[in-house]
Motif scaffolding. Structure first.
Motif, PDB file in Angstrom:
ATOM      1  N   SER A 466      -7.851  18.084 -13.799  1.00  0.00           N
ATOM      2  CA  SER A 466      -6.752  18.965 -13.396  1.00  0.00           C
ATOM      3  C   SER A 466      -5.438  18.513 -14.036  1.00  0.00           C
ATOM      4  N   LYS A 467      -4.571  19.475 -14.272  1.00  0.00           N
ATOM      5  CA  LYS A 467      -3.219  19.179 -14.734  1.00  0.00           C
ATOM      6  C   LYS A 467      -2.332  18.890 -13.527  1.00  0.00           C
ATOM      7  N   LEU A 468      -1.242  18.191 -13.796  1.00  0.00           N
ATOM      8  CA  LEU A 468      -0.385  17.760 -12.700  1.00  0.00           C
ATOM      9  C   LEU A 468       0.197  18.953 -11.947  1.00  0.00           C
ATOM     10  N   TRP A 469       0.504  20.035 -12.662  1.00  0.00           N
ATOM     11  CA  TRP A 469       1.114  21.185 -11.999  1.00  0.00           C
ATOM     12  C   TRP A 469       0.101  21.993 -11.194  1.00  0.00           C
ATOM     13  N   GLU A 470      -1.185  21.673 -11.298  1.00  0.00           N
ATOM     14  CA  GLU A 470      -2.202  22.349 -10.491  1.00  0.00           C
ATOM     15  C   GLU A 470      -2.371  21.701  -9.117  1.00  0.00           C
ATOM     16  N   ILE A 471      -1.779  20.526  -8.936  1.00  0.00           N
ATOM     17  CA  ILE A 471      -1.836  19.822  -7.657  1.00  0.00           C
ATOM     18  C   ILE A 471      -0.591  20.167  -6.856  1.00  0.00           C
ATOM     19  N   LEU A 472      -0.779  20.631  -5.639  1.00  0.00           N
ATOM     20  CA  LEU A 472       0.333  21.102  -4.825  1.00  0.00           C
ATOM     21  C   LEU A 472       0.530  20.193  -3.616  1.00  0.00           C
ATOM     22  N   PRO A 473       1.613  19.418  -3.570  1.00  0.00           N
ATOM     23  CA  PRO A 473       1.902  18.633  -2.355  1.00  0.00           C
ATOM     24  C   PRO A 473       2.222  19.578  -1.200  1.00  0.00           C
ATOM     25  N   GLU A 474       1.694  19.276  -0.042  1.00  0.00           N
ATOM     26  CA  GLU A 474       1.921  20.138   1.120  1.00  0.00           C
ATOM     27  C   GLU A 474       2.418  19.306   2.292  1.00  0.00           C
ATOM     28  N   GLY A 475       3.669  19.481   2.644  1.00  0.00           N
ATOM     29  CA  GLY A 475       4.226  18.797   3.798  1.00  0.00           C
ATOM     30  C   GLY A 475       4.491  17.324   3.586  1.00  0.00           C
ATOM     31  N   VAL A 476       4.413  16.833   2.343  1.00  0.00           N
ATOM     32  CA  VAL A 476       4.671  15.418   2.072  1.00  0.00           C
ATOM     33  C   VAL A 476       5.899  15.298   1.176  1.00  0.00           C
ATOM     34  N   GLU A 477       6.543  14.143   1.273  1.00  0.00           N
ATOM     35  CA  GLU A 477       7.771  13.933   0.511  1.00  0.00           C
ATOM     36  C   GLU A 477       7.951  12.446   0.237  1.00  0.00           C
ATOM     37  N   ILE A 478       8.426  12.136  -0.959  1.00  0.00           N
ATOM     38  CA  ILE A 478       8.796  10.761  -1.288  1.00  0.00           C
ATOM     39  C   ILE A 478      10.191  10.505  -0.711  1.00  0.00           C
ATOM     40  N   SER A 479      10.267   9.584   0.230  1.00  0.00           N
ATOM     41  CA  SER A 479      11.567   9.301   0.845  1.00  0.00           C
ATOM     42  C   SER A 479      12.261   8.108   0.197  1.00  0.00           C
ATOM     43  N   GLY A 480      11.543   7.330  -0.591  1.00  0.00           N
ATOM     44  CA  GLY A 480      12.170   6.182  -1.226  1.00  0.00           C
ATOM     45  C   GLY A 480      11.222   5.500  -2.189  1.00  0.00           C
ATOM     46  N   ILE A 481      11.755   4.505  -2.901  1.00  0.00           N
ATOM     47  CA  ILE A 481      10.994   3.716  -3.859  1.00  0.00           C
ATOM     48  C   ILE A 481      10.966   2.284  -3.358  1.00  0.00           C
ATOM     49  N   GLY A 482       9.771   1.664  -3.354  1.00  0.00           N
ATOM     50  CA  GLY A 482       9.619   0.315  -2.841  1.00  0.00           C
ATOM     51  C   GLY A 482      10.196  -0.741  -3.757  1.00  0.00           C
ATOM     52  N   GLN A 483      10.298  -1.961  -3.230  1.00  0.00           N
ATOM     53  CA  GLN A 483      10.817  -3.072  -4.026  1.00  0.00           C
ATOM     54  C   GLN A 483       9.863  -3.436  -5.160  1.00  0.00           C
ATOM     55  N   ASP A 484       8.565  -3.185  -4.953  1.00  0.00           N
ATOM     56  CA  ASP A 484       7.590  -3.350  -6.021  1.00  0.00           C
ATOM     57  C   ASP A 484       7.243  -1.956  -6.544  1.00  0.00           C
ATOM     58  N   ASP A 485       6.191  -1.847  -7.348  1.00  0.00           N
ATOM     59  CA  ASP A 485       5.831  -0.546  -7.914  1.00  0.00           C
ATOM     60  C   ASP A 485       5.114   0.293  -6.863  1.00  0.00           C
ATOM     61  N   SER A 486       5.887   0.816  -5.931  1.00  0.00           N
ATOM     62  CA  SER A 486       5.335   1.608  -4.839  1.00  0.00           C
ATOM     63  C   SER A 486       6.349   2.662  -4.438  1.00  0.00           C
ATOM     64  N   VAL A 487       5.879   3.631  -3.649  1.00  0.00           N
ATOM     65  CA  VAL A 487       6.756   4.673  -3.127  1.00  0.00           C
ATOM     66  C   VAL A 487       6.575   4.746  -1.622  1.00  0.00           C
ATOM     67  N   ILE A 488       7.582   5.266  -0.942  1.00  0.00           N
ATOM     68  CA  ILE A 488       7.515   5.478   0.502  1.00  0.00           C
ATOM     69  C   ILE A 488       7.212   6.965   0.721  1.00  0.00           C
ATOM     70  N   LEU A 489       6.006   7.244   1.204  1.00  0.00           N
ATOM     71  CA  LEU A 489       5.543   8.623   1.375  1.00  0.00           C
ATOM     72  C   LEU A 489       5.618   9.003   2.845  1.00  0.00           C
ATOM     73  N   ASP A 490       6.133  10.189   3.097  1.00  0.00           N
ATOM     74  CA  ASP A 490       6.292  10.632   4.475  1.00  0.00           C
ATOM     75  C   ASP A 490       5.617  11.985   4.682  1.00  0.00           C
ATOM     76  N   GLY A 491       5.006  12.150   5.859  1.00  0.00           N
ATOM     77  CA  GLY A 491       4.513  13.457   6.259  1.00  0.00           C
ATOM     78  C   GLY A 491       3.063  13.748   5.995  1.00  0.00           C
ATOM     79  N   CYS A 492       2.305  12.815   5.418  1.00  0.00           N
ATOM     80  CA  CYS A 492       0.912  13.124   5.108  1.00  0.00           C
ATOM     81  C   CYS A 492       0.026  12.899   6.342  1.00  0.00           C
ATOM     82  N   ARG A 493      -1.127  13.508   6.314  1.00  0.00           N
ATOM     83  CA  ARG A 493      -2.131  13.293   7.353  1.00  0.00           C
ATOM     84  C   ARG A 493      -2.997  12.108   6.954  1.00  0.00           C
ATOM     85  N   ALA A 494      -3.580  11.431   7.968  1.00  0.00           N
ATOM     86  CA  ALA A 494      -4.323  10.218   7.674  1.00  0.00           C
ATOM     87  C   ALA A 494      -5.509  10.073   8.620  1.00  0.00           C
TER      88      ALA A 494
END
Length: 755
Positions: A466-494
């Motif tokens: 799949s191409k990147l534009w074919e993937i649709l985030p739903e209800g999730v958002e990057i709220s920040g960038i971690g001190q290491d190579d990571s992101v802070i993700l909010d709103g996903c189901r688990a």
């Protein structure tokens, strides 16, 4: 496949502990004890100990040692893991296993799964034995139904991240005092170059002068046109080379009818602003009258770069030259001046033909970017960033900062964050993505499954194609960038994965008269037999030798009736407890290795019942075919010879290598085979694609409270609401392998809870 189950209890290498599973096998490798680490759980309890494999328990929120159930061949013969293993246990009720035992030798793929004449003798013998056994095991069966857990939903992930991000969308979340720092500071654009080389009389070298001073001195800025001279330091290094470069630049400016030219070696003289000037060259290109490329044979040429085309191709391999062509004035030819060539007759290359002539390795992709800046093919922001990143990562650079590739990409976008020398390559890209929105590029990037385990984060090559534009985030958002190579993700189901064992699955089945009658007959069978014996034992009032009294006759009838029920008990039990589910408890079960789906069903439900099916396209290892009714039919992945060979290879995988795991989803009643370096302890639902949800399987590094992406699977949408939302979660793209050594040398990890 025959499963040894509890026979492993007698293995010499089986160890014991108080908690479930009580029997397990120690890992062959342990992590080196380099430091003590601290973890704070969702209930603010603290744990301090050595680095080891743990997961967040859905039961109490604590981090517990990871125990993974594995098939017999892996449990018996392989000790190359860093986590504990246990054997696979059958959890189906005994009477259900007995009821299905007479049929377990019948081939489900032969005669539509019905017994053949060759199967009947063995089936009859087993049926007789089963009928007797069921009488002793269950004379008055209670319901096999159990109450649902979590309201029938998947196990939640009790996680909370307490740390600070390095970069955030809102400055109030940073650790600096309020008002002292921007969340993601943005660099201002420059309207004109700070310095230019102004032409003088023919034969005289150009005058390098500050543009503002020139405007003040000559009181004119209307005719401040200049050409941009693009070159590479690989071809122009010495003072003699730079003198020849200025001669070509002088001729190019005169031929273009302008009064000045800009060249990097002379127009960025201030060392205190050199870093900012380098990353603002894109603004200088945008303001130029035209682009001129100066090429020459490189010093110490070992590759015989002697023609103009070869010199151009060497120039085009550099990272900073790529945006120079893209941002060159639209609709104008690019002039190429060669050292030692005719300065009055430069090579003219139409901009829309530049990719085919110079960027041969990625000409098709680069041409789309040129067409975008020429205005003949408009890309979306997401397509622009994706294609540009793909091209820039293929180009060479003498690294000045770790984020150079992202800073080169930055020049193509509207908003540019300020340069931060402490940024890693990923952090620089993440800050750029956050500043520009980029159609949730980072959120989509999390959902990409790399084709190879060592694929870098910036590669957008998806294993599902799949191409990147074919993937649709739903209800999730990057709220920040971690001190290491990571992101802070909010709103996903688990949802948590249960690795230590299977467990009974609560279910709902529609009531029917057949089940109702079968239930009453089975419940009354044992009572009827006892009543019959009591009635037969009552003496005949007429005296001995007078035959059976009516009471005794009734007792004999009840005994015969109960024996008949005994003979029918396997069939009645199957009628009562088998069949399809209308609804069931949602579980994610995992085990290491591969088992046929019939064996998996036997371990969970007591026999081959046709309740589970392989997923047709949830994993790159999934397989399916079209039947005669034009329907999609999932196949056992091992019908593919390559996957069957992969199953065998993965049985001996060591630390840091790809292993084979199986995920059983009782919500969708599906089984998925997949690869990962470590068993993912939870799945995060972060997006959708192609009518299915993308769930990111993550292992948990408790020392940094980071969920690391191990795999990505595709899941049907209908049970989306059965996963609960999780708060902000720190997600990393690639987990580094902690140093390991044989367990006998380093010993098991130790730790303690801090009150």
């Amino acid at each position: 496949m025959e499963v040894k189950g509890n026979r492993h209890l007698f293995d010499p290498y089986t160890s014991w502990k108080w908690g479930f599973p009580n029997a397990y096998r120690k890992p062959g490798f342990g992590y080196q004890k380099l430091a003590k680490h601290r973890h704070r759980d969702v209930f603010e309890r603290e744990w301090v100990g050595d680095y080891d494999d743990r997961y967040i328990s859905s039961w109490d929120g604590k981090i517990s040692k990871l125990v993974v159930q594995a098939i017999d061949e892996i449990y018996d013969n392989d000790i190359t893991s860093t986590y504990r293993r246990t054997f696979i246990r059958t959890i189906a009720p005994v009477y259900l296993r007995l009821a299905n035992w007479p049929f377990n030798h019948v081939d489900p793929n032969n005669n539509d799964g019905k017994p053949t004449s060759e199967d009947m003798p063995m089936l009859c013998l087993k049926w007789f034995i089963t009928s007797i056994a069921i009488t002793f095991v269950i004379s008055s069966p209670s319901s096999a139904s159990i109450p649902p857990r979590n309201g029938g939903c998947y196990d939640p992930v009790p996680y909370r991240y307490y740390g600070y991000p390095k970069v955030t969308r809102n400055a109030m979340e940073l650790d600096s005092p309020r008002g002292c720092r921007d969340a993601n500071p943005v660099a201002e654009r420059v309207l004109r170059p700070r310095y230019l080389c102004f032409l003088r009389e023919p034969g005289e070298p150009a005058l390098i002068m500050n543009v503002e001073e020139w405007i003040t001195q000559y009181k004119s800025e209307r005719n401040l046109a200049y050409v941009f001279i693009a070159y590479t330091a690989e071809q122009f290094q010495s003072s003699e080379d730079l003198m020849a470069l200025h001669q070509m630049a002088d001729a190019a400016a005169r031929n273009a009818g302008v009064m000045a030219y800009w060249v990097g070696c002379s127009c960025m003289p201030d060392s205190d602003q050199l870093q900012e000037d380098v990353y603002r060259i894109c603004d200088v290109i945008r303001g130029a009258q035209s682009l001129v490329i100066a090429v020459g044979q490189p010093p110490n040429d070992r590759q015989d770069i002697s023609t103009t085309d070869l010199m151009l191709q060497q120039w085009g391999k550099r990272i900073w030259t790529f945006p120079e062509v893209l941002l060159a004035p639209a609709g104008k030819e690019i002039k190429v001046y060669q050292r030692g060539g005719d300065l009055m007759q430069p090579l003219r290359v139409p901009k829309n033909q530049f990719a085919a002539k110079v960027w041969k390795e990625d000409a098709h992709t680069a041409r789309q970017l040129i067409d975008h800046y020429e205005g003949s093919l408009i890309l979306t922001q997401l397509e622009l960033v994706t294609l540009a990143l793909e091209c820039l990562q293929k180009r060479d650079t003498n690294e000045y900062l770790r984020g150079d590739h992202s800073y080169a990409l930055m020049g193509l976008l509207r908003t540019r964050p300020k340069i931060d020398p402490t940024d890693t390559a990923f952090q620089a890209f993440a800050r750029l993505s956050m500043a520009n929105g980029s159609d949730q590029l980072l959120e989509r990037l999390i959902c990409v499954l790399p084709r190879t385990p060592n694929q870098p984060w910036h590669s957008l090559d998806d294993a599902f194609g799949s191409k990147l534009w074919e993937i649709l985030p739903e209800g999730v958002e990057i709220s920040g960038i971690g001190q290491d190579d990571s992101v802070i993700l909010d709103g996903c189901r688990a949802a948590n994965v249960r690795w230590k064992s299977f467990t009974p699955v609560a279910n709902t089945r529609r009531p029917s008269w057949k089940r109702y009658i079968a239930e009453k007959l089975l419940r009354l069978g044992g009572v009827t037999f006892l009543i019959g014996i009591v009635l037969v034992a009552i003496p005949n009032p007429a005296g001995p030798g007078q035959g059976l009294s009516p009471t005794q006759g009734a007792g004999v009838f009840l005994i015969i009736y109960s024996l008949f029920l005994m003979f029918l008990s396997p069939w009645l039990l199957r009628m009562l407890y088998l069949g399809k589910f209308w609804d069931q408890q949602c579980w994610l079960f995992g085990f290491e290795g591969y088992m046929p789906i019939e064996t998996i069903e036997a371990q969970i439900f007591g026999g081959r019942l046709g309740r589970l099916r392989w997923t047709p396209y949830a994993s790159p290892l999934s397989r399916h075919h079209r039947n005669e009714h034009n329907e999609c039919v999932p196949d056992d992945p091992t019908t593919d010879r390559e996957i069957k060979a992969l199953v065998e290879r993965c049985k001996h995988a060591g630390p840091g290598e790809q292993r084979l795991f199986t995920l059983v989803d009782t919500g969708n009643m599906t089984v998925t085979l997949f690869q990962a370096t470590r068993p993912p302890t939870c799945f995060l639902m972060a997006g959708s694609e192609g009518g299915m949800k993308r769930i990111v399987g993550c292992s948990y590094d408790w020392t940094t409270a980071t969920m690391y992406r191990e795999t990505v699977l595709r899941m049907e949408t209908k049970f989306e609401d059965k996963m609960s939302r999780i708060g902000r979660v720190k997600v990393g793209f690639r987990r580094e392998q902690h140093p390991v050594a044989p367990l006998i040398h380093v010993g098991e990890a130790a730790g303690m809870r801090v009150e």
